[in-house]
Design an enzyme around this catalytic site. Structure first.
Site, PDB file in Angstrom:
ATOM      1  CG  HIS A 117      -2.656  -1.665  -3.350  1.00 49.10           C
ATOM      2  ND1 HIS A 117      -3.091  -0.535  -4.001  1.00 49.10           N
ATOM      3  CD2 HIS A 117      -3.631  -2.586  -3.511  1.00 49.10           C
ATOM      4  CE1 HIS A 117      -4.285  -0.777  -4.525  1.00 49.10           C
ATOM      5  NE2 HIS A 117      -4.625  -2.018  -4.250  1.00 49.10           N
ATOM      6  CD  GLU A 118      -2.765  -6.331  -3.224  1.00 44.34           C
ATOM      7  OE1 GLU A 118      -3.817  -6.673  -2.658  1.00 44.34           O
ATOM      8  OE2 GLU A 118      -2.752  -5.797  -4.353  1.00 44.34           O
TER       9      GLU A 118
END
Length: 168
Positions: free
Chosen positions: A47-48
């Site tokens: 996600h990051e």
């Protein structure tokens, strides 16, 4: 190039946040007190990393343009595994038709509200305005990796992209 000791930081975080991307330092923060399983950490890192990819590729204005933030949150929720069927079942959220899109939309709104002081209506409006374009932007994977097999296939396609493009 990503360097583990430079671009990743493990810290204790408040609330139920699992991680974040600091655009000022290009650093991914992993909330060590809120991540308890390897599979969860894998999703958070993915996600990051999508936020980091967007930061480099699209020059996202994280603080002044809520539509930029909404787009990156949509992409991260869509591509990181946040909305897999198994994760949704674990959250006691069930649905068939259009459920993946609903999950992506809801998680993008939640993420915006977690990092910006904007109203729920503002977050919803931003997500709705950019949803179709950002949901369909599958870079750098080229597909939604619903499983490890999909992720491996996407990586294989990525490695072979130059050979494919040379034949066009």
């Amino acid at each position: 190039t990503v360097f583990n000791d430079r671009h990743f930081s493990c810290e204790d975080c408040d609330g139920c946040v699992s991680g974040g991307f600091d655009s000022a330092t290009s650093q991914i923060v992993l909330c060590q007190n809120n991540i308890r399983q390897q599979s969860h950490m894998n999703r958070v890192v993915t996600h990051e990393l999508i936020h980091a990819f967007d930061h480099c590729r699209a020059h996202v204005d994280w603080f002044k343009n809520v539509k930029h933030l909404a787009c990156s949150e949509i992409r991260a929720a869509n591509l990181s595994g946040d909305c897999t069927l198994m994760n949704e079942i674990a959250r006691f959220k069930f649905g068939l038709k259009g459920h993946h899109q609903t999950c992506v939309r809801d998680r993008a709104i939640r993420s915006i509200l977690a990092v910006r002081k904007v109203s729920k209506e503002t977050a919803e409006k931003a997500v709705d305005e950019v949803f179709d374009a950002c949901f369909n932007d599958l870079e750098p994977f080229g597909r939604i990796p619903h499983s490890k097999t999909d992720a491996k296939r996407a990586y294989r396609d990525f490695k072979n992209r130059d050979r494919y493009n040379a034949n066009l």
